[in-house]
Design an enzyme around this catalytic site. Sequence first.
Site, PDB file in Angstrom:
ATOM      1  N   SER A  49      60.384  18.165  79.170  1.00  0.00           N
ATOM      2  CA  SER A  49      58.973  17.817  79.070  1.00  0.00           C
ATOM      3  C   SER A  49      58.801  16.765  77.984  1.00  0.00           C
ATOM      4  CB  SER A  49      58.146  19.052  78.724  1.00  0.00           C
ATOM      5  OG  SER A  49      58.313  19.343  77.353  1.00  0.00           O
ATOM      6  N   LYS A  50      57.576  16.324  77.827  1.00  0.00           N
ATOM      7  CA  LYS A  50      57.285  15.270  76.851  1.00  0.00           C
ATOM      8  C   LYS A  50      57.754  15.610  75.436  1.00  0.00           C
ATOM      9  CE  LYS A  50      53.440  12.723  78.768  1.00  0.00           C
ATOM     10  NZ  LYS A  50      52.000  12.816  78.894  1.00  0.00           N
ATOM     11  N   ARG A  51      57.824  16.896  75.154  1.00  0.00           N
ATOM     12  CA  ARG A  51      58.287  17.306  73.822  1.00  0.00           C
ATOM     13  C   ARG A  51      59.691  16.770  73.546  1.00  0.00           C
ATOM     14  NH1 ARG A  51      59.632  22.518  73.413  1.00  0.00           N
ATOM     15  NH2 ARG A  51      59.384  22.860  75.651  1.00  0.00           N
TER      16      ARG A  51
END
Length: 479
Positions: free
Chosen positions: A245-247
């Site tokens: 994910s963007k994390r």
Amino acid sequence: MKNVKVRFAPSPTGFLHIGGLRTALFNWLWARKHNGKFILRIEDTDQARYVEGAVDNIKEALAWYGLDFDEEPIFQSKQLSKYEFFLQQLIEAGKAYYCFCSQERLDELRKLQTINKQASKYDGKCRSLTEEEIKKKLSDNEPHVIRLKVPQTGVTEFDDIIYGHISVDNKNIDDQILLKSDGYPTYHLANVIDDYEQKISHVIRAEEWLPSTPKHILLYEAFNWSKPVFAHLPIVLGPDKSKLSKRHGAVAALKYKELGYLPEVILNFIALLGWNPKTEKEIFTREELINEFDLNKVNKSSAVFNITKLDWLNAQYIRNNIENLDQVIKEKYKKITGHDWPQSEKQFNKVLAISAQRMTRLDDFVQESAIFTAGELEYESKILIPKQETRESTIKSLELSKVTIKNIEEKNFTETALKDKFKQIIASNSLNNKVVLWPLRVAITGLEKSPGVFEVMEVLGKDKVIKRVEKAITSLQTG
Ligand code: GLU
């Protein structure tokens, strides 16, 4: 290997994800390695999930990464009659059937199965409808779907290049829907028909499709068609083993363009997501990837997307000027600053040579080159003073540096000559490096952490260096 033909078959449900890019890359590499074909197929039969602009994004991303395809892409939604044609054959052969069950009944069924801890699966009610009943319901325009008549005994098996032999009991396979009530084929039906029709030799796709493959095998068998070879790619996870994910870093394939990465680096990086070349080598040019990539060396365990490794790789490319970066960096510079590189070509190359050692992304050049392009440097005068020294001792040290610099002839203003001269001066005045070189470096770069003072001085030239030293002295006197 002969007649290799592979496809990248995204559904246009959003932007191209980095995982999708990996699938496209592995297909492309396999095709190029075997002098085969790589095609793009847009699987857009799920109208509800269609996202405007997704196809353009996918094409733009593939183009930026240089994953060229060999035929005009096909759109499944534009060839519905083809699927109907083949489906009709299955119905006539008694291998597919009409199902008129309502959504309510199916929901009820699922609930009951959940309570009884059974896998949710259609119970086959409509398998036993008579010709008459079907005709009647059709003429009454009753909503319906068409399902595959999955054999109730036996097993379905296949070999996956990456996951090995897979075998599933038919009694655990659902009578999958082939044609939805909106008249569109499902992914399963359209996908299998196109893979067959387009003579796809290898189906290389994400692991999430592995559970669907037995359904596909059953379809090939129902049609009596030869099957392609299957290779499912391991899932890509973040370093904490959660879904990417963007994390963990940008997930949109094109975002990396914006962020100042080189396409070659991203390809190099994602090629190693799952593929293990079994050597120590980490930097692969496009050609090397094509030659060395091997589906048989793809692991089935999940691949870890590690942005730190990507940054390291990008830095290696920049440092070693692997892709002849000059032009790309100049364009980036212009895009970010709004103007062309303000100095000569020769100067650009010198600045790049120094800056490249400290850059991770292409964008970093703007900041790294600022010490060479700036007129006046902005910094607080107190950072000129080394630890345990005073304002006065620092002024004295900078005065000494100024005289030393002034005494060096313009034509000898090189890194080595400067280094030698300062070594001599420091020794003959019984000083140490810190007292002399710290303030000098800060005066010249305005930074506490910077490239080496002598190389920067050479690139800046004598006049600018003297001006900066003088300014530092004044700021200490007045600050
Ligand atoms: N349309 C499917 C997807 O979006 C393709 C899966 C496959 O390659 O068979 O991923």
